[in-house]
Design a protein around this motif. Sequence first.
Motif, mmCIF file in Angstrom:
data_model
loop_
_atom_site.group_PDB
_atom_site.id
_atom_site.type_symbol
_atom_site.label_atom_id
_atom_site.label_comp_id
_atom_site.label_asym_id
_atom_site.label_seq_id
_atom_site.Cartn_x
_atom_site.Cartn_y
_atom_site.Cartn_z
ATOM 1 N N ALA A 124 0.824 -1.213 0.000
ATOM 2 C CA ALA A 124 0.000 0.000 0.000
ATOM 3 C C ALA A 124 0.853 1.256 0.000
ATOM 4 C CB ALA A 124 -0.925 -0.021 1.215
ATOM 5 N N PHE A 125 1.829 1.321 0.894
ATOM 6 C CA PHE A 125 2.669 2.514 0.973
ATOM 7 C C PHE A 125 3.556 2.639 -0.258
ATOM 8 C CE2 PHE A 125 1.521 2.407 5.440
ATOM 9 C CZ PHE A 125 1.458 3.752 5.774
ATOM 10 N N GLY A 126 4.042 1.507 -0.771
ATOM 11 C CA GLY A 126 4.864 1.565 -1.972
ATOM 12 C C GLY A 126 4.089 2.068 -3.170
ATOM 13 N N LEU A 127 2.837 1.651 -3.259
ATOM 14 C CA LEU A 127 2.012 2.091 -4.381
ATOM 15 C C LEU A 127 1.665 3.570 -4.271
ATOM 16 C CD1 LEU A 127 0.491 1.159 -6.934
ATOM 17 C CD2 LEU A 127 -1.486 0.709 -5.464
ATOM 18 N N LEU A 128 1.437 4.032 -3.041
ATOM 19 C CA LEU A 128 1.024 5.426 -2.860
ATOM 20 C C LEU A 128 2.192 6.395 -2.826
ATOM 21 C CD1 LEU A 128 -1.733 4.935 -0.111
ATOM 22 C CD2 LEU A 128 -2.075 5.362 -2.553
ATOM 23 N N GLY A 129 3.312 5.986 -2.215
ATOM 24 C CA GLY A 129 4.407 6.940 -2.021
ATOM 25 C C GLY A 129 5.681 6.625 -2.755
#
Length: 407
Positions: A104-109
């Motif tokens: 999730a964080f990799g996809l968003l940030g």
Amino acid sequence: MSEEAAPQRREPAARGRVARTRQWFRRAGGRGGGHERDALITIGKSALAAGLSWYVANDVMQAQSPAFAPFSAVLIMQVTVYQSLLHSLRYVGAVALGVFLQGAFGLLGGPDLLTFVLMALAALTIGRWRPLGSQGSNVATAAFFAFSAYLSATSTGQGFMQLGQIILLVLIGCGVGVLVNVLVLPPMRYRSAESGIQTLGKTLSDLFGDIHPALREGELDEERTRHWRRRASDLGPLTEQAQSSVRTAWESMYYNPRRRLQRHHGRASFTGYQALVDALERVTYQVASMTRSFDQWHDGDSGSEHREFLSGYGDFIASLARITELFSRIEEEELPQRSQEACSYAQEAQQSHERLAEFAKESSLPLADPSEPYGILIGEATRLMDEFQYTCDVLKQAVDRPPACRS
């Protein structure tokens, strides 16, 4: 007396690291088992599970990070099949949460420092979730490894494939670990409440069996007493293990294919496991104190009274070794016989203790001198005798009670 009792050692155990290592393996291979044998079984099963997991992950799947599988297999190798299943579910859940957070964080940030810090904060917070239990810390561990795998990917699609592969490898490792635990010596008999007492009794008997020949020979050197003290310190974890085995003995009955092949699946006549383990726990405290006194005393008198005191103390320890050897072979079907033998041996130990105390009282040994721990050792012998007498009383009371279901 029981004809099955093991003969007591008459010669002091050999000294030196090589000799001690041989003695360790000899105890591990002995008929009565003990924590040395349990350690070898756990090591062997863990190595087997790790090897099988590595083969599947590396040779069959050709995964980029095959180490996740054997690491998972070893991590969930618990003392009962039930606990292996429980820890597997929690561990897989923790890893899945960590990998999901990274995704999730990799996809968003994107894979930068700020994303990593935010992901770490989220993973460490979720890791405190009560249902994850002791596996909560693996949320952050999985997230960190997933971040590294994601960072090394050449594309976003490949990164998510590697994250999915991590979860798959963890599932493989946990599956192999549980299968090995179920199919290879499933930990029911040697981790049951009964066997927890057997292991503790065998370890105490082995320790006493090393102490009394050396005392009778008057060989109280530093290397020997340091070894006794170190082995006595190992009794603490064994006692905790025995206590845990009493509380969780029922767990070994769940999901265990051997439970219907053994005789211990019906009603039990011995309802005093907890009281007996509590009594043995107090014994281990006194044994640790006794060995500590011996280890701190290497400048004792070399006169005849000193040697006679040590010899009498050795006789007393030898009588206790016979009682603990009985506990190492305790079984429900033989409890009446074991109870009678324990009471008989306790009487012999009481007589040895009275002879030791009487000799110390009539001798010129400095019982009140704290630098010469004759008096301290007499006090510890008295407390040991009291605890062993109480332990034998507990065993007798357990035999006299009506049968009750094993808890």
